[in-house]
Design an enzyme around this catalytic site. Structure first.
Site, mmCIF file in Angstrom:
data_model
loop_
_atom_site.group_PDB
_atom_site.id
_atom_site.type_symbol
_atom_site.label_atom_id
_atom_site.label_comp_id
_atom_site.label_asym_id
_atom_site.label_seq_id
_atom_site.Cartn_x
_atom_site.Cartn_y
_atom_site.Cartn_z
ATOM 1 N N SER A 155 0.345 -1.118 -0.144
ATOM 2 C CA SER A 155 -0.409 -0.289 -0.294
ATOM 3 C C SER A 155 0.642 1.170 0.639
ATOM 4 O O SER A 155 0.294 1.980 -0.136
ATOM 5 C CB SER A 155 -0.801 0.438 1.479
ATOM 6 O OG SER A 155 -2.187 -0.815 1.395
ATOM 7 N N LYS A 206 3.241 6.419 5.373
ATOM 8 C CA LYS A 206 2.668 5.584 4.737
ATOM 9 C C LYS A 206 2.630 3.770 5.278
ATOM 10 O O LYS A 206 3.769 4.024 5.197
ATOM 11 C CB LYS A 206 2.328 5.823 3.483
ATOM 12 C CG LYS A 206 1.596 4.892 2.557
ATOM 13 C CD LYS A 206 -0.205 4.999 2.832
ATOM 14 C CE LYS A 206 -1.474 4.238 2.162
ATOM 15 N NZ LYS A 206 -0.916 2.651 3.605
ATOM 16 N N LYS A 244 0.358 3.644 -2.989
ATOM 17 C CA LYS A 244 -1.035 5.042 -2.512
ATOM 18 C C LYS A 244 -0.246 5.862 -1.901
ATOM 19 O O LYS A 244 -0.783 6.939 -2.791
ATOM 20 C CB LYS A 244 -1.772 4.767 -1.517
ATOM 21 C CG LYS A 244 -2.775 3.525 -1.780
ATOM 22 C CD LYS A 244 -3.442 3.281 -0.437
ATOM 23 C CE LYS A 244 -4.707 1.704 -0.673
ATOM 24 N NZ LYS A 244 -4.185 1.014 -0.182
ATOM 25 N N SER A 252 -5.677 4.251 4.652
ATOM 26 C CA SER A 252 -5.333 3.297 3.001
ATOM 27 C C SER A 252 -6.532 2.232 2.507
ATOM 28 O O SER A 252 -6.157 1.093 1.649
ATOM 29 C CB SER A 252 -4.660 2.106 3.364
ATOM 30 O OG SER A 252 -3.796 1.479 3.110
#
Length: 383
Positions: A65, A227, A68, A125
């Protein structure tokens, strides 16, 4: 390991310096970076691009992720270019609604603002939010991925390939700790107003509150992003960033075995960087570094300095050992325009050059009177 020094002047004089025995022969001894159980990691000072420590930073790995971040970056660019706005209402497609994995729980056919989708992707997320944003920006995820890879190329992420907007596993979807540090730095520097969202600890949508998966936001008050990511293929990953006393570090940790390992490892890397290194401004922009004589000009002297700040990151205690060398022509003949490059300044530690930057005129110095020019012409004959 010997590593390269690279100097750049835009938007700030920067340099890439990596530890070497010869380079720091006159500096305090520091320990090696901590062992954190990751497949790859990199910690840098975000302003002067100084590498504090690394392990296999160019190893290609699935980013999960963390992908992202690029989805957000492309969306931020679209907002900046007035292609979309935060207030746009996005009609949620069935594809976005059906996305597996982490979600913000948007519903098919409903309209959701771009701002809410960004918060759902950044804080929660949400894979569903990522697809909805991709479809809104580029009409389809397929076309959006092309924008992601174009942006990666522009950021010199040369070892990165994106195949989707979410980070779900794909054998051709990969990046490196080094490339991801470039992306994180771009978000921090180019979009500071949006970067603030990465410090949001929780977000509520559709009456469902979800917490940010970056546990460092609760543990360390200096951490303000950025993140997490995890899949079976990628393990547990985290890009974190913190600022203490004007020094900002970015830590990229990839491929740990547990969520606890990625948090503890990231915290250890940040603490190591702040404990043993420091960032200082060696010269401020337009600060006079040297005053030099000029000929045939209105004024007989000229102040020289830098167009941009020059910052260095070094092991603590090293700045007192820096040497500054100014190299300017012996004869500087006018007229001189403000901003004109006249010479260069170099910053050294022992025998090693850490940075070289152009010295520029800090003011205009036009031609002198006919008498001044004639007088200086005669004097220059004897010079």
């Amino acid at each position: 390991m010997v590593r390269k020094l690279i100097t750049s002047l835009f938007p700030i004089v920067t340099l890439n310096i990596i530890l070497g025995t010869a380079l720091f022969a006159q500096t305090p001894i520091i320990p090696a970076p901590p062992i954190i159980g990751a497949k790859s990691y990199l910690i840098i000072d975000a302003t002067p691009n100084y590498e504090v420590g690394s392990l296999e930073p160019n190893l290609k790995l699935p980013p999960a992720s963390i992908t992202k971040l690029m989805t957000a970056y492309v969306t931020f660019q679209a907002i900046k270019n007035n292609q979309i706005s935060l207030n746009d209402l996005v009609t949620i497609s069935e594809k976005a609604w059906r996305m597996e994995g982490s979600r913000m729980f948007i519903e098919v056919g409903k309209k959701v603002s771009v701002e809410d989708l960004l918060m759902g992707m950044i804080v929660q997320s949400g894979n569903d939010a990522s697809i909805a944003l991709a479809e809104h920006v580029a009409s389809s995820e397929f076309l959006f991925v092309d924008l992601m890879n174009q942006s990666a190329a522009q950021l010199n992420m040369t070892s990165t390939s994106f195949q989707n907007a979410t980070g779900l596993p794909d054998q051709d979807h990969y990046s490196t700790a080094y490339d991801l540090s470039l992306l994180a730095k771009a978000i921090i520097n180019e979009f500071p107003d949006y970067y603030k969202w990465y410090s949001t600890k929780e977000f509520t949508y559709n009456n469902i509150t979800q917490k940010n998966r970056n546990a460092l936001l609760w543990r360390d008050p200096s951490v303000d992003g950025i993140k997490t990511g995890s899949t079976n293929e990628a393990g547990y990953c985290l890009i974190s960033s913190a600022e203490r006393n004007g020094m900002r570090l970015i830590s990229v940790v990839m491929g740990t075995a547990t969520p606890k390992a990625r948090i503890n490892g990231s915290q250890a890397m940040l603490n190591y960087g702040f404990r043993f290194f420091e960032t200082k401004k060696v010269f401020a922009a337009v600060e006079e570094i040297i005053k030099t004589k000029t000929w045939k000009t209105e004024s007989e002297s000229l102040s020289l300095g830098l167009s941009n700040d020059l910052k260095l990151t070094l092991p603590r205690g090293s700045f007192d050992n820096l040497d500054i060398d100014n190299n300017v022509p012996m004869q500087i003949i006018g007229p001189i325009n403000k901003g004109q490059t006249i010479g260069e300044v170099s910053v050294k530690l022992g025998e090693r050059t850490l940075a070289v930057a152009p010295l520029v005129a800090l003011d205009n110095n036009p031609n002198g009177t006919l008498w001044q020019q004639l007088r200086d012409t005669i004097q220059l004959w004897f010079e």
